[in-house]
Structure formats: structure tokens, C-alpha cells
Enzyme design. Structure first.
Site, PDB file in Angstrom:
ATOM      1  N   GLY A   1      73.281  -7.961  32.777  1.00 13.23           N
ATOM      2  CA  GLY A   1      73.999  -8.273  34.022  1.00 13.23           C
ATOM      3  C   GLY A   1      73.132  -8.120  35.245  1.00 13.23           C
TER       4      GLY A   1
ATOM      5  N   GLY B   1      73.455  -7.120  39.418  1.00 12.49           N
ATOM      6  CA  GLY B   1      74.227  -6.687  40.579  1.00 12.49           C
ATOM      7  C   GLY B   1      73.488  -7.045  41.849  1.00 12.49           C
TER       8      GLY B   1
ATOM      9  N   GLY C   1      70.510  -4.399  41.440  1.00 13.36           N
ATOM     10  CA  GLY C   1      70.054  -3.980  40.121  1.00 13.36           C
ATOM     11  C   GLY C   1      70.223  -5.035  39.041  1.00 13.36           C
TER      12      GLY C   1
ATOM     13  N   VAL D   1      70.498  -5.298  34.855  1.00 13.63           N
ATOM     14  CA  VAL D   1      70.739  -4.425  33.700  1.00 13.63           C
ATOM     15  C   VAL D   1      70.308  -5.155  32.431  1.00 13.63           C
ATOM     16  CG1 VAL D   1      72.432  -3.002  32.478  1.00 13.63           C
ATOM     17  CG2 VAL D   1      72.725  -3.430  34.912  1.00 13.63           C
TER      18      VAL D   1
ATOM     19  N   LYS E   1      69.152   0.000  33.898  1.00 17.79           N
ATOM     20  CA  LYS E   1      69.402  -0.629  35.195  1.00 17.79           C
ATOM     21  C   LYS E   1      68.156  -0.448  36.056  1.00 17.79           C
ATOM     22  CE  LYS E   1      72.639  -0.610  39.066  1.00 17.79           C
ATOM     23  NZ  LYS E   1      73.936  -0.144  39.534  1.00 17.79           N
TER      24      LYS E   1
ATOM     25  N   ASP F   1      84.382   0.243  44.693  1.00 20.69           N
ATOM     26  CA  ASP F   1      84.070  -1.042  44.056  1.00 20.69           C
ATOM     27  C   ASP F   1      84.696  -1.125  42.666  1.00 20.69           C
ATOM     28  OD1 ASP F   1      82.948  -3.573  44.073  1.00 20.69           O
ATOM     29  OD2 ASP F   1      81.013  -2.907  43.281  1.00 20.69           O
TER      30      ASP F   1
ATOM     31  N   LYS G   1      86.625  -2.757  39.983  1.00 21.00           N
ATOM     32  CA  LYS G   1      87.009  -4.141  39.661  1.00 21.00           C
ATOM     33  C   LYS G   1      86.822  -4.340  38.164  1.00 21.00           C
ATOM     34  CE  LYS G   1      82.473  -5.880  41.126  1.00 21.00           C
ATOM     35  NZ  LYS G   1      81.786  -6.876  41.949  1.00 21.00           N
TER      36      LYS G   1
ATOM     37  N   ASN H   1      83.442  -3.924  36.600  1.00 21.39           N
ATOM     38  CA  ASN H   1      82.808  -2.599  36.583  1.00 21.39           C
ATOM     39  C   ASN H   1      83.495  -1.629  35.635  1.00 21.39           C
ATOM     40  OD1 ASN H   1      80.855  -3.362  38.343  1.00 21.39           O
ATOM     41  ND2 ASN H   1      81.808  -2.456  40.161  1.00 21.39           N
TER      42      ASN H   1
HETATM   43  N1  ADE Z   1      76.415  -3.644  31.727  1.00 18.11           N
HETATM   44  C1  ADE Z   1      76.139  -2.831  32.753  1.00 18.11           C
HETATM   45  N2  ADE Z   1      76.002  -1.570  32.343  1.00 18.11           N
HETATM   46  C2  ADE Z   1      76.200  -1.568  31.006  1.00 18.11           C
HETATM   47  C3  ADE Z   1      76.238  -0.545  30.006  1.00 18.11           C
HETATM   48  N3  ADE Z   1      76.008   0.719  30.325  1.00 18.11           N
HETATM   49  N4  ADE Z   1      76.512  -0.918  28.747  1.00 18.11           N
HETATM   50  C4  ADE Z   1      76.760  -2.206  28.468  1.00 18.11           C
HETATM   51  N5  ADE Z   1      76.742  -3.200  29.348  1.00 18.11           N
HETATM   52  C5  ADE Z   1      76.475  -2.884  30.614  1.00 18.11           C
END
Ligand code: ADE
Length: 318
Positions: free
Chosen positions: A41, A43, A46, A48, A63, A158, A160, A163
Site C-alpha cells: 500500500g 500512504g 509511506g 508499505v 513501512k 484517521d 477509516k 486503516n
Molecule cells: N498494509 C499496511 N500495513 C499492513 C500490515 N501491517 N499488514 C498487512 N497489510 C498492511
């Protein structure tokens, strides 16, 4: 090997330097002891990624917050607060655990436990909406996570569906405290995703932990109805709906046909426009309790049972 969190600093400027002094890791995405598996992902500051530690086969979500990006977006204070929160609030069953934190020349890196079931947005994509029992289960866990943050003086700001991660057994993990604030300071700025903004935030008023209970109301409605309570492709229109109540959520019929009166009452009290009357304020149920205790004292949570956990597991993809 992944070390325990090392950050112990208290001031914004020293937090990052302190991390730098503790441990340097030159190749950002290439933790020498781990294989990069895939992107998870992105942000505001950040990225991830999923990695697997070679020696143990353990998965971690890493992250990476580029210092350049943090600087360009003036996010130094937010990153500092995020580090402070994960240090002070990480040991909670419904908050994502941080296994390590350090800084390289280019980035701040957080090594997080990998939560394998995707997030609540994915859950809604798969199921469209959830039952009232599943909702009750998720809300109890999220309320406890928010109460834990509030008791330590923080506001999430935040909350949602994106998250909220879901583990292999269907339990939640709240993640991403990049927009969090300190309750005592009072927050003023508008931040976060439009559809979750509390009216007092949009009015530019000083606000605190009650914005999280509003956001929990938005999330609860979204989970139950499959659509957010205030939605338009135009953000200004969303703000207008939130502020002036010209377009009330459909409490009866529509997407909430299956909701009980008790459940609708919970949603209405969380989505109370006046923060001092909102559930969590201490003034909603007429009892001498506030914050998470008041939220969980709502009759909707009267028969919370362990059995609900088993039902939530059925929704989990793993
Ligand atoms: N996406 C963001 N943080 C994560 C996490 N800790 N585990 C899995 N997917 C994520």
C-alpha cells in the site's frame, strides 16, 4: 534479524536523529535478512511492502517513509507523533504491532507485524456489507483500540475502513497513525478523508477525541449499509451534507432496512453533530461515564459474546 523498537526520544527533532544513531540500514527496501515479496500500500508519506525474513520465514509489513517526502510535505511532526504512538500504544490486541523502528540516510522505517486478512475496504468489496452481529464484533474491538489511544492522550483522526486491517482469525488491527494528534493540545486543522470528517473539524473548531467516535459512526454506517452516510463525488458537497444536515442519512429503509432500532440509535448517537452530546462525550446516555466506557454501555453492545468472534472468523479470507 528484526529488533525491538529502538526509538525512545521525546522531542520532534531528536526522534529521527536518535533512531539514526541507533541503527543504520542503507538499502531501504532491501533489508539484508529479508526477501521483498510484494507491494502492500501507499500512504501520504509511506510505502508499505511485504517482506519475508529468510531465517524464520516470518512475514512483516515494512513501512518506509522517505525523509525527502516527509520534509516536502511538512510531515515531520506527524511522523514524530506516529513514532511516539506506536511506542506508547503498540501493546494492544487490536492495534498493529511494531517490531522495529529505525532510520536510514533516506528514510524512517517501521517494521510491522503482517496482518494477513486485508483491510475493511477489501471486506466490503467481498461482502458488500456486514450483518449486525459482525458489526457489533468489529465495533467493540475498534472502540477498545480507540479507547486505548484516548487513555494515553492521543486522537487517531484517521479512522477509516482502509486503516482497519483484519487478521487471519477475523480480529481487527487499527493501523496508520500518520494524522494522529494529542488530545490535550486540541487539533485545529482539517486532515484525513472527507467522508469521515466530524462537523467540528469542518467548522475549524478546536477538536479532540470525540472526532474518533464520529468517524466510528461513519465506519459503522458504511459497514452496515455498504455505502457511507455522507457521500458525493464532490468533496464540498460531502462537507455540506456533514455540516448542515440537509441530507440526512437514511435511517429507515434503503440500505439500513435490516438494521434494528437499537443499532440505528447507536449510529445516530455516534453521528451526533454536537460533539458535547455525542456518544463518548459523557453526556449521551445520562450516566457518569465517558469515552469508550460510554460507547460500550450503549444497549447495542448488551450481549457481546465470544461467539461473535467465531462468526467474524467466517468472514475472514484466510
Ligand atoms: N498494509 C499496511 N500495513 C499492513 C500490515 N501491517 N499488514 C498487512 N497489510 C498492511
Amino acid at each position: 534479524p528484526v529488533a525491538a523498537p529502538t526509538h525512545t526520544s521525546d522531542t520532534p527533532s531528536s526522534a529521527l536523529t536518535h533512531l539514526a544513531g541507533k541503527r543504520r540500514q542503507e538499502a531501504i527496501f532491501n533489508l539484508p535478512s529479508c526477501d521483498l515479496i510484494r507491494f502492500l500500500g501507499q500512504g501520504m508519506v509511506g510505502t508499505v511492502v511485504l517482506v519475508r525474513e529468510r531465517a524464520t520465514g516470518t512475514f512483516y509489513a515494512v513501512k518506509v517513509m522517505s525523509l525527502q517526502n516527509v520534509h516536502d510535505r511538512e510531515q515531520e511532526r506527524n511522523v514524530q507523533l506516529e513514532l511516539e504512538i506506536v511506542r506508547n500504544c503498540g501493546a494492544h490486541p487490536f492495534i498493529v504491532k511494531v517490531e522495529a523502528g529505525y532510520q536510514t540516510r533516506e528514510a524512517v522505517v517501521l517494521v510491522l507485524e503482517y496482518v494477513s486478512g486485508g483491510d475493511m475496504y477489501n471486506l466490503l468489496e467481498r461482502h458488500r456489507c456486514v450483518s449486525e452481529d459482525a458489526l457489533r464484533f468489529y465495533l467493540v474491538e475498534l472502540a477498545l483500540a480507540l479507547g486505548h489511544l484516548h487513555a494515553r492522550g492521543y486522537v487517531c483522526r484517521d479512522l477509516k475502513v482502509e486503516n482497519v486491517l483484519i487478521d487471519g482469525k477475523g480480529h481487527v488491527r487499527l493501523t496508520d497513525f500518520g494524522l494522529a494528534g494529542r488530545d490535550a493540545d486540541g487539533c485545529f486543522d482539517r486532515s484525513g478523508t472527507p467522508i469521515y470528517q466530524a462537523p467540528e473539524v469542518l467548522r475549524g473548531e478546536r477538536h479532540g477525541r470525540l472526532v474518533d467516535w464520529w468517524a466510528l459512526g461513519v465506519l459503522a454506517y458504511f459497514l452496515l449499509a455498504g455505502t457511507p452516510p455522507f457521500y458525493s463525488p464532490n468533496d464540498d458537497e460531502v462537507y455540506r451534507m456533514i455540516l448542515d444536515g440537509a441530507c440526512e442519512p437514511k435511517w429507515q429503509g434503503g440500505n439500513l432496512t435490516h438494521a434494528s432500532a437499537c443499532c440505528r440509535d447507536l449510529l445516530r448517537r455516534l453521528l451526533e453533530r454536537h460533539p458535547h452530546l455525542r456518544l463518548g462525550s459523557g453526556n449521551s446516555l445520562g450516566r457518569p461515564i465517558a469515552d469508550v466506557d460510554e460507547v460500550l454501555a450503549h444497549p447495542f453492545f448488551a450481549d457481546v459474546s465470544a461467539e461473535m468472534g467465531e462468526r467474524a472468523e467466517a468472514l475472514s479470507p484466510t
